[in-house]
Design a protein around this motif. Structure first.
Motif, PDB file in Angstrom:
ATOM      1  N   TRP A 121      -1.880  -1.451  10.057  1.00 41.03           N
ATOM      2  CA  TRP A 121      -3.172  -2.112   9.925  1.00 41.03           C
ATOM      3  C   TRP A 121      -4.090  -1.343   8.975  1.00 41.03           C
ATOM      4  CZ3 TRP A 121      -4.816  -6.845  10.899  1.00 41.03           C
ATOM      5  CH2 TRP A 121      -4.108  -7.632  11.819  1.00 41.03           C
ATOM      6  N   THR A 122      -4.045  -0.023   9.024  1.00 41.02           N
ATOM      7  CA  THR A 122      -4.844   0.768   8.089  1.00 41.02           C
ATOM      8  C   THR A 122      -4.343   0.562   6.666  1.00 41.02           C
ATOM      9  OG1 THR A 122      -5.199   2.441   9.808  1.00 41.02           O
ATOM     10  CG2 THR A 122      -5.700   3.080   7.563  1.00 41.02           C
ATOM     11  N   ASP A 123      -3.021   0.517   6.505  1.00 40.04           N
ATOM     12  CA  ASP A 123      -2.455   0.239   5.179  1.00 40.04           C
ATOM     13  C   ASP A 123      -2.973  -1.090   4.632  1.00 40.04           C
ATOM     14  OD1 ASP A 123      -1.033   2.552   5.236  1.00 40.04           O
ATOM     15  OD2 ASP A 123       0.937   1.629   5.484  1.00 40.04           O
ATOM     16  N   ALA A 124      -3.017  -2.119   5.488  1.00 36.98           N
ATOM     17  CA  ALA A 124      -3.472  -3.438   5.049  1.00 36.98           C
ATOM     18  C   ALA A 124      -4.912  -3.384   4.560  1.00 36.98           C
ATOM     19  CB  ALA A 124      -3.335  -4.445   6.193  1.00 36.98           C
ATOM     20  N   ILE A 125      -5.768  -2.697   5.319  1.00 39.30           N
ATOM     21  CA  ILE A 125      -7.168  -2.563   4.910  1.00 39.30           C
ATOM     22  C   ILE A 125      -7.265  -1.733   3.637  1.00 39.30           C
ATOM     23  CG2 ILE A 125      -9.406  -1.601   5.582  1.00 39.30           C
ATOM     24  CD1 ILE A 125      -8.648  -2.277   8.485  1.00 39.30           C
ATOM     25  N   GLN A 126      -6.472  -0.664   3.570  1.00 32.55           N
ATOM     26  CA  GLN A 126      -6.489   0.182   2.379  1.00 32.55           C
ATOM     27  C   GLN A 126      -6.013  -0.579   1.153  1.00 32.55           C
ATOM     28  OE1 GLN A 126      -4.092   3.227   4.127  1.00 32.55           O
ATOM     29  NE2 GLN A 126      -5.818   4.577   4.560  1.00 32.55           N
ATOM     30  N   ALA A 127      -5.054  -1.484   1.324  1.00 36.68           N
ATOM     31  CA  ALA A 127      -4.583  -2.291   0.196  1.00 36.68           C
ATOM     32  C   ALA A 127      -5.715  -3.141  -0.370  1.00 36.68           C
ATOM     33  CB  ALA A 127      -3.417  -3.185   0.636  1.00 36.68           C
ATOM     34  N   ILE A 128      -6.524  -3.702   0.530  1.00 36.59           N
ATOM     35  CA  ILE A 128      -7.663  -4.508   0.087  1.00 36.59           C
ATOM     36  C   ILE A 128      -8.686  -3.638  -0.655  1.00 36.59           C
ATOM     37  CG2 ILE A 128      -9.595  -5.942   0.873  1.00 36.59           C
ATOM     38  CD1 ILE A 128      -7.760  -6.823   3.214  1.00 36.59           C
ATOM     39  N   VAL A 129      -8.942  -2.435  -0.124  1.00 38.26           N
ATOM     40  CA  VAL A 129      -9.859  -1.505  -0.789  1.00 38.26           C
ATOM     41  C   VAL A 129      -9.330  -1.138  -2.175  1.00 38.26           C
ATOM     42  CG1 VAL A 129     -10.880   0.812  -0.696  1.00 38.26           C
ATOM     43  CG2 VAL A 129     -10.755  -0.582   1.374  1.00 38.26           C
ATOM     44  N   LEU A 130      -8.029  -0.880  -2.260  1.00 38.22           N
ATOM     45  CA  LEU A 130      -7.417  -0.527  -3.531  1.00 38.22           C
ATOM     46  C   LEU A 130      -7.620  -1.621  -4.569  1.00 38.22           C
ATOM     47  CD1 LEU A 130      -3.941   0.794  -2.290  1.00 38.22           C
ATOM     48  CD2 LEU A 130      -5.739   2.172  -3.302  1.00 38.22           C
ATOM     49  N   ALA A 185       0.829  -1.209   0.000  1.00 38.81           N
ATOM     50  CA  ALA A 185       0.000   0.000   0.000  1.00 38.81           C
ATOM     51  C   ALA A 185       0.860   1.254   0.000  1.00 38.81           C
ATOM     52  CB  ALA A 185      -0.935   0.001   1.208  1.00 38.81           C
ATOM     53  N   THR A 186       1.984   1.211   0.702  1.00 40.98           N
ATOM     54  CA  THR A 186       2.893   2.357   0.718  1.00 40.98           C
ATOM     55  C   THR A 186       3.512   2.569  -0.657  1.00 40.98           C
ATOM     56  OG1 THR A 186       3.399   2.004   3.055  1.00 40.98           O
ATOM     57  CG2 THR A 186       4.961   3.315   1.787  1.00 40.98           C
ATOM     58  N   PHE A 187       3.845   1.474  -1.331  1.00 40.97           N
ATOM     59  CA  PHE A 187       4.454   1.539  -2.652  1.00 40.97           C
ATOM     60  C   PHE A 187       3.488   2.134  -3.669  1.00 40.97           C
ATOM     61  CE2 PHE A 187       6.699   0.252  -6.404  1.00 40.97           C
ATOM     62  CZ  PHE A 187       8.004   0.037  -6.008  1.00 40.97           C
ATOM     63  N   LEU A 188       2.191   1.766  -3.544  1.00 36.99           N
ATOM     64  CA  LEU A 188       1.185   2.224  -4.504  1.00 36.99           C
ATOM     65  C   LEU A 188       0.509   3.474  -3.964  1.00 36.99           C
ATOM     66  CD1 LEU A 188      -0.276   1.440  -7.210  1.00 36.99           C
ATOM     67  CD2 LEU A 188      -2.041   0.429  -5.776  1.00 36.99           C
ATOM     68  N   SER A 189       1.056   4.629  -4.256  1.00 42.97           N
ATOM     69  CA  SER A 189       0.458   5.884  -3.812  1.00 42.97           C
ATOM     70  C   SER A 189      -0.675   6.273  -4.746  1.00 42.97           C
ATOM     71  CB  SER A 189       1.509   6.996  -3.792  1.00 42.97           C
ATOM     72  OG  SER A 189       1.881   7.330  -5.119  1.00 42.97           O
ATOM     73  N   SER A 190      -1.366   7.364  -4.406  1.00 45.34           N
ATOM     74  CA  SER A 190      -2.439   7.852  -5.271  1.00 45.34           C
ATOM     75  C   SER A 190      -1.889   8.287  -6.621  1.00 45.34           C
ATOM     76  CB  SER A 190      -3.168   9.024  -4.603  1.00 45.34           C
ATOM     77  OG  SER A 190      -2.264  10.077  -4.320  1.00 45.34           O
ATOM     78  N   ILE A 191      -0.606   8.685  -6.640  1.00 43.73           N
ATOM     79  CA  ILE A 191       0.019   9.060  -7.905  1.00 43.73           C
ATOM     80  C   ILE A 191       0.032   7.851  -8.838  1.00 43.73           C
ATOM     81  CG2 ILE A 191       2.118   9.930  -8.995  1.00 43.73           C
ATOM     82  CD1 ILE A 191       2.796  11.278  -6.331  1.00 43.73           C
ATOM     83  N   SER A 192       0.468   6.700  -8.323  1.00 42.47           N
ATOM     84  CA  SER A 192       0.502   5.476  -9.117  1.00 42.47           C
ATOM     85  C   SER A 192      -0.897   5.019  -9.490  1.00 42.47           C
ATOM     86  CB  SER A 192       1.230   4.369  -8.347  1.00 42.47           C
ATOM     87  OG  SER A 192       2.539   4.758  -8.015  1.00 42.47           O
ATOM     88  N   TYR A 193      -1.831   5.140  -8.554  1.00 39.85           N
ATOM     89  CA  TYR A 193      -3.202   4.670  -8.766  1.00 39.85           C
ATOM     90  C   TYR A 193      -3.816   5.334  -9.993  1.00 39.85           C
ATOM     91  CZ  TYR A 193      -7.626   2.617  -7.193  1.00 39.85           C
ATOM     92  OH  TYR A 193      -8.768   1.859  -7.094  1.00 39.85           O
ATOM     93  N   LEU A 194      -3.484   6.591 -10.223  1.00 36.89           N
ATOM     94  CA  LEU A 194      -4.039   7.316 -11.364  1.00 36.89           C
ATOM     95  C   LEU A 194      -3.065   7.337 -12.545  1.00 36.89           C
ATOM     96  CD1 LEU A 194      -5.569  10.376  -9.468  1.00 36.89           C
ATOM     97  CD2 LEU A 194      -6.691   8.241 -10.121  1.00 36.89           C
TER      98      LEU A 194
END
Length: 538
Positions: A180-189, A56-65
């Motif tokens: 833990w938030t990163d882990a949940i956010q990774a699943i959301v991503l 999740a840290t590796f995949l920032s919003s910059i990468s997401y878009l």
């Protein structure tokens, strides 16, 4: 063509996401009221959680878009960067991870002091801390900008609210809440991306076979030229660049090192690295496939474009008008927007196509989920920067220079203050970026590459050559940073002509050459300054 809209159901989903992240921070408050808990999660986390956090840290919003934007406008050549990660992950598991776990330090740069002296530790820590302020600002800004352009949200409100929320749960829950938030956010991503691709393919006549056919005819799946070039991003240039940048990420980035030491055992730490590293490869491929599918869905293969393309061009032109400082609704604003829209090509609009699809083509509720995923990508990166920065302020400066025998209470005050301060500075800088041009952002990232390459080369020099001492290390860093700066001058000055660009060294090779220079010069100088090394690397 529908205009972007945000349904009440989308607001419910987005608000639930923010409430959940705040709740996680509050949940872990009691477990992070000491320095070990706040900075290293008491060395008790399972590997899969740390692995999802690394991803999740590796995949920032910059990468997401940006990743869908790259394949929409071009081909899969940037995917070669992802292909370098398995090799670097193996190197990290084999050398970096045991090095840091055996050091007994939560700071990634304490080992540099042991190896080369206090200057090396301060050099790396200061630059890292400055980089994180800029990183927080850029990630927040590039996350909020599409929200302003698509939905008409006040970008300053988005930046302040997001900055406050992410600072809150990083402050209250420490590294436990962050991971833990990163882990949940990774699943959301990942869930959001898979659902989005499925719906996208369902709306393309002919589905995936049609996408593959159109993409093949346009050579959209190409990984680039397999020759070698110093001026173009060929397969090998991108691969070498990916290896150097990911060595920097996995080898010297405080964000990653804290996850190494937060794992409950060496075995779990290895699991976290393999999961976090390898997961990025298929997920990045998913985002590139989304971009290729968007190319077909938006009719970008048609000579005259499409109504959807024209809509995105108007959005990008409006964004540039806002960035230029013009007041919306004035004749100057409208004229600027109209003139700009005519001159845009696919590369100019690539980063805005995916957000446009999210805002116009998804059913109520799902738009909220995807927007939450964009926020999640940003917040996971920002929260990590906040915690790692606070950790360095406490360990590399306060405890090292101010109060070596500080009590737990004093150290916790510094950690809390560092989290809040860096949250405020990053958010304030993001507000400044609202009025800056993209060239200012490019200039900062060029400068960050100059010093980042120096850090990576210094660390690798210390690991590769045990006999290199302080004098050789200083010489190597000075030479390497000078070379990077000299090669980067064209990036920091006015844009050259097309002919000059064709003859100029490609930017991907600059950190490669700089890092190599530090190692070679350091090793060569070390031959003439033989002696007992300060400390053998473990």
């Amino acid at each position: 063509m529908h205009t972007p809209s945000f349904h009440p159901a989308d607001w419910v989903v987005l608000c639930l996401y923010f409430v959940a992240t705040m709740g996680i921070g509050a949940f872990f408050y009691r477990k992070t009221r000491n320095t070990e808990g706040f900075t290293a999660a008491n060395h008790a986390l399972p590997g899969w959680v740390c692995g999802l956090s690394i991803f999740a840290t590796f995949l920032s919003s910059i990468s997401y878009l940006a990743l869908p934007g790259k394949s929409f406008a071009g081909n899969w050549n940037p995917f070669v960067f992802s292909l370098s990660i398995p090799l670097v992950t193996w190197i990290a598991v084999r050398w970096f991870l045991p090095y840091y776990r055996n050091s007994g330090q939560v700071s990634a740069y304490a080992a540099l002091e042991t190896r080369f002296g206090v200057w090396a530790r301060v050099y790396a820590s200061v630059f890292y801390l400055l980089t994180q302020i800029a990183r927080i600002a850029v990630v927040l800004y590039l996350m909020a900008l599409p929200m302003q352009v698509l939905f008409g949200w006040d970008i300053q409100v988005v930046l302040v609210v997001t900055g406050i929320c992410v600072t809150f749960y990083a402050f209250v829950g420490g590294i436990l809440a962050v991971i833990w938030t990163d882990a949940i956010q990774a699943i959301v991503l990942m869930a959001g991306a898979v659902l989005c691709l499925g719906l996208m393919l369902a709306n393309v006549p002919g589905g995936l076979p049609a996408v593959i056919e159109v993409a093949n005819s346009g050579d959209k799946f190409s990984l680039g030229d397999f020759g070698w070039s110093t001026t173009k991003p060929t397969f090998w240039v991108v691969l070498v660049y990916g290896i150097v940048i990911n060595l920097q990420n996995f080898g010297i980035d405080q964000s990653y090192v804290q996850r190494y030491v937060a794992s409950s055992s060496d075995r779990e730490a290895k699991k976290s690295l393999w999961l976090g590293g390898l997961l990025y490869v298929p997920v990045s491929a998913l985002f590139f496939l989304i971009g290729t599918t968007l190319f077909v869905y938006y009719g970008a293969d048609r000579p005259q474009g499409s109504e959807r393309i024209a809509a995105v061009e108007n959005i990008v032109a409006r964004q540039r008008a806002l960035q230029s400082g013009l007041d919306e609704g004035t004749p100057e604003f409208d004229a600027f927007q109209s003139e700009t829209a005519v001159d845009l090509d696919l590369a100019d609009i690539g980063d805005r196509v995916f957000p446009h699809f999210i805002g116009t083509s998804l059913p109520p509720g799902m738009t909220g989920l995807l927007i939450a995923a964009v926020f999640a990508a940003a917040m996971s990166t920002v929260s990590t920067s906040l915690n790692s920065s606070a950790t360095l302020i406490m360990s590399d400066f306060y405890r090292r220079f101010v109060s070596p025998w500080a009590s737990e209470q004093q150290q916790m005050r510094v950690l809390y203050a560092g989290t809040i301060l860096w949250g405020i500075l990053g958010t304030l800088l993001s507000l400044v970026l609202v009025r800056l041009t993209q060239s200012a952002l490019d200039m900062w990232w060029t400068l960050s590459g100059i010093f980042g390459g120096g850090m990576c080369g210094l660390f690798l020099l210390g690991m590769i050559s045990r006999r290199v001492q302080n004098t050789a290390a200083v010489a190597g860093v000075v030479a390497g940073v000078s070379v990077i700066l000299w090669l980067s001058i064209p990036q920091l000055t006015a844009a050259p002509s097309a002919a000059d660009t064709d003859d100029r060294l490609h930017a991907f090779l600059i950190p490669v050459i700089g890092t190599t220079t530090i190692i070679l010069v350091g090793f060569a100088v070390g031959i003439f300054f033989k002696g007992t090394p300060r400390n053998e690397a473990t």
